[in-house]
Structures are given as C-alpha cells and as structure tokens.
Design a protein around this motif. Structure first.
Motif, mmCIF file in Angstrom:
data_model
loop_
_atom_site.group_PDB
_atom_site.id
_atom_site.type_symbol
_atom_site.label_atom_id
_atom_site.label_comp_id
_atom_site.label_asym_id
_atom_site.label_seq_id
_atom_site.Cartn_x
_atom_site.Cartn_y
_atom_site.Cartn_z
ATOM 1 N N TRP A 119 -0.447 -0.671 1.398
ATOM 2 C CA TRP A 119 -1.777 -0.461 0.813
ATOM 3 C C TRP A 119 -2.823 -0.282 1.901
ATOM 4 O O TRP A 119 -3.683 0.593 1.815
ATOM 5 N N LEU A 120 -2.761 -1.128 2.946
ATOM 6 C CA LEU A 120 -3.690 -1.005 4.057
ATOM 7 C C LEU A 120 -3.604 0.385 4.688
ATOM 8 O O LEU A 120 -4.627 0.984 5.026
ATOM 9 N N SER A 121 -2.381 0.902 4.834
ATOM 10 C CA SER A 121 -2.184 2.227 5.437
ATOM 11 C C SER A 121 -2.794 3.322 4.572
ATOM 12 O O SER A 121 -3.414 4.264 5.088
ATOM 13 N N PHE A 122 -2.632 3.183 3.263
ATOM 14 C CA PHE A 122 -3.217 4.163 2.343
ATOM 15 C C PHE A 122 -4.742 4.087 2.367
ATOM 16 O O PHE A 122 -5.437 5.099 2.496
ATOM 17 N N ILE A 198 10.463 1.503 -0.478
ATOM 18 C CA ILE A 198 9.259 2.282 -0.812
ATOM 19 C C ILE A 198 8.075 1.900 0.072
ATOM 20 O O ILE A 198 7.424 2.790 0.639
ATOM 21 N N PRO A 199 7.744 0.602 0.247
ATOM 22 C CA PRO A 199 6.632 0.272 1.142
ATOM 23 C C PRO A 199 6.836 0.771 2.573
ATOM 24 O O PRO A 199 5.896 1.271 3.199
ATOM 25 N N THR A 200 8.057 0.651 3.080
ATOM 26 C CA THR A 200 8.337 1.124 4.445
ATOM 27 C C THR A 200 8.133 2.631 4.549
ATOM 28 O O THR A 200 7.526 3.127 5.514
ATOM 29 N N PHE A 201 8.622 3.356 3.554
ATOM 30 C CA PHE A 201 8.448 4.813 3.532
ATOM 31 C C PHE A 201 6.955 5.176 3.482
ATOM 32 O O PHE A 201 6.495 6.067 4.214
ATOM 33 N N LEU A 202 6.199 4.483 2.636
ATOM 34 C CA LEU A 202 4.767 4.769 2.512
ATOM 35 C C LEU A 202 4.014 4.441 3.802
ATOM 36 O O LEU A 202 3.094 5.160 4.195
ATOM 37 N N ILE A 203 4.398 3.360 4.462
ATOM 38 C CA ILE A 203 3.760 3.001 5.733
ATOM 39 C C ILE A 203 3.940 4.120 6.747
ATOM 40 O O ILE A 203 2.991 4.522 7.437
ATOM 41 N N ASN A 207 0.781 6.467 7.964
ATOM 42 C CA ASN A 207 0.445 6.379 9.387
ATOM 43 C C ASN A 207 0.505 7.746 10.061
ATOM 44 O O ASN A 207 -0.368 8.086 10.863
ATOM 45 N N ILE A 208 1.524 8.515 9.722
ATOM 46 C CA ILE A 208 1.621 9.867 10.270
ATOM 47 C C ILE A 208 0.431 10.699 9.811
ATOM 48 O O ILE A 208 -0.164 11.455 10.592
ATOM 49 N N THR A 209 0.065 10.542 8.535
ATOM 50 C CA THR A 209 -1.091 11.268 7.991
ATOM 51 C C THR A 209 -2.375 10.913 8.734
ATOM 52 O O THR A 209 -3.163 11.793 9.097
ATOM 53 N N SER A 241 1.193 -1.408 11.997
ATOM 54 C CA SER A 241 2.334 -0.794 11.330
ATOM 55 C C SER A 241 3.532 -0.687 12.261
ATOM 56 O O SER A 241 4.675 -0.895 11.845
ATOM 57 N N SER A 242 3.289 -0.348 13.532
ATOM 58 C CA SER A 242 4.382 -0.233 14.501
ATOM 59 C C SER A 242 5.084 -1.569 14.691
ATOM 60 O O SER A 242 6.317 -1.628 14.797
ATOM 61 N N LEU A 243 4.302 -2.645 14.727
ATOM 62 C CA LEU A 243 4.893 -3.981 14.847
ATOM 63 C C LEU A 243 5.857 -4.248 13.700
ATOM 64 O O LEU A 243 6.994 -4.716 13.921
#
Length: 324
Positions: A119-122, A198-203, A207-209, A241-243
């Motif tokens: 959610w934070l990443s989004f 799913i959360p890992t994929f979304l992160i 992040n790439i976005t 996210s990298s951590l």
C-alpha cells in the motif's frame, strides 16, 4: 512465519528449522544484538512522530507509522521468544494458550508487513506525482486513512479465524509449532497468495513505476528544491522495499514452489530454514532504514536530545549554585 513447524503444506516431511547448519549461538546473538537497538530505534521514531506535529501530520509518514508499530510489536513480542528458543534450545516449552497468542501475533505481524508495504508503494506514486489529490478532504479519508486501517484490521481478523477457529485441529508441539491451517489447502493458498505473493509482486511493480516516473520527471523539473524532495521520497520507498525484498523474497519464492513440487523438494527444504530465519530481518532493520532516510527524524531527534542536555546542564548548574 512458523519457524517451528514440523510438517509441510504438501503433506511431505518438512524442513527442520532448528537443525540447519547455522550455529545456535550465531543465530541467538544476531537476533539479540539487533533486536534491542531496533526496539530503541522504533520507540524513538514513534516518539518523534507523536510529539512533533509537523512530522505527525505529513501524509507520507502515516503508512510508515503503521509499519513501525507493526514491526515494534514483532520486536517486543515475537522475536524475543525466538531468541529464548535459541537460548534454551530443545528444553524450551510453553503452555498451549501461550502458543495460540504467540502464533497469532507472529502470523499477523509477519503478513501485515508486506501488505502495508505494498500500500505504501502504491500511495507513494500518488504523493510524489499527484500530491494535490489529497487536498480534497473526502479523498484523504477514502484513499489515505481508510485503506491502511482496513488492511491491518483484515489481517488480524483473518488470523483470528485461521488460528483460533480453523476448520481443523491445532496440535502444538513443545516449540509451539503445528498451526493446522497451513494444511487446509484453500486457507493456506489464500494466506500464501494474498499475503505474500500478491503484495510482493505489487511492491516490485510500484517501485519500478516510481523509479521510472522519477527519472522522467527529472528532465521536466527545473526547480532544484522540487527535484530534491521527489528524489528523497523515492529513495525512502526504494530503500524500505529493497530491505523487504532482499530478506523476504527468497522465503516467498520457496513457499510458492513447495506445494506444486516444481523443484527438487530436498533442495527447497535445504534453503527454507535459511530463508525463514532471515525473513525476520526486515522487522529488525526497518527502523534504522526509516530513521536514516527521513531527514526530519534525525534532525528532530538531535534537537530533542540537545534540549534535554541543556535542561540537565541547567538543572545541575542551579544545584551547584544553591548556597549551603
């Protein structure tokens, strides 16, 4: 994540999480030496957030506050029990009621971390590239305050059912391993896919976005101040996210492959104990990443301790000047 489980979701013999070739003493010391400073750092961050109004009201800090609270619970309740297990080793034993409480907090906090981070990443995409979106009070309530609150509530409700009222019977061993919902196919897949894959994929996607959009905006922004703020918020997200991905992605991949037998099961079982052990490191290291990547935190903390030091010196000076 259950580090004490003795059987797998696929019905085969599971890895022994307490006998892999990584000395008990090393595991014990690594957890212990990180957990105490992590608790202090988490409490410092939360103190600054709640005392300082500017930090507390900054929208980009709200999801981080949720994350820090979750990892603090893990640092105070979950990891110390693993530390005690490593200290006592095979002589460790606890009542069944304690096992229920521990596994509930452990599973909930472990799953809440990637869910909140996704959610934070989004949301960081919105805060960086469309910050006027939250100027509307309705949008702020619907899309800023409600989602993380709902996600955390959902996680704790899910594990309340999965651990306390599962469609099976929990059989805890001496190490509190044996939560039975892992062996209920639909429930374990829901947990694996919904709270890990799913959360890992979304992160990764978000992040790439953010990185791509940041690079694109660099060419358009002429103001150095705006660019520094955009870069700082992007680096905060990418570092957090990298951590998580470095330490948790291996475990997610292993547990995703295990039920389908797509790789040699023995090879997965050799990797799983290491992946499961290191998957708790984000909870231990996240406070330090947040502290050093949010300039306001370090500045406010230094300011707070300077004030405390001045007051202490002033108090001692007054005492020495009192006539006897």
């Amino acid at each position: 994540m259950d580090l004490s489980s003795n059987s797998s979701e696929s019905g085969t013999d599971a890895p022994d999480y307490n006998s892999f070739e990584f000395p008990y003493l090393a595991r014990f010391l690594l957890y212990l030496l990180l957990d105490i400073p992590a608790i202090i750092c988490s409490l410092t961050i939360l103190t600054v957030f709640f005392i300082d109004r500017q930090c507390r009201n900054a929208l980009q800090n709200h999801a981080i506050i949720f994350l820090i609270i979750i990892v603090l619970i893990c640092q105070v309740w979950v990891i110390p029990i693993y530390i005690d297990q490593l200290r006592v080793q095979e002589h460790w034993s606890m009542p069944i009621k304690f096992c229920y409480a521990w596994r509930y907090i452990d599973s909930s906090c472990f799953a809440a971390t990637p869910v909140l981070l996704s959610w934070l990443s989004f949301e960081r995409n919105i805060l960086i590239f469309n910050n006027n979106f939250y100027n509307n009070r309705k949008n702020k309530i619907l899309f800023h305050y409600i989602p993380p609150s709902f996600l955390v509530t959902y996680i704790f409700i899910f594990y309340s059912y999965a651990i306390f009222f599962p469609p099976c019977e929990n059989t805890f061993d001496a190490l509190c391993g044996g939560v039975c919902f892992f062996y209920v196919t639909w429930l374990s897949l829901w947990d694996l896919i919904g709270h890990n894959i799913i959360p890992t994929f979304l992160i990764i996607v978000f992040n790439i976005t953010v990185v791509i959009r940041t690079i694109q905006h660099k060419k358009r922004l002429n103001q150095a101040v705006q660019w520094r703020k955009l870069r700082r918020m992007t680096l905060q997200l990418v570092s957090i996210s990298s951590l998580f991905l470095i330490f948790c992605l291996p475990a997610t991949i292993c547990f995703s492959l295990l039920p389908f037998g797509t790789l040699n099961t023995d090879a997965l079982f050799n990797v799983l104990p290491y992946a499961a052990y290191f998957s708790y490191y984000p909870q231990l290291l996240l406070p330090f990443i947040c502290f050093f990547n949010i300039p306001e935190l370090s500045a406010k903390t230094k300011h707070f301790f300077r004030i405390r030091q001045r007051r202490l010196i002033h108090s001692l000076t007054n005492r020495t000047n009192i006539p006897h």
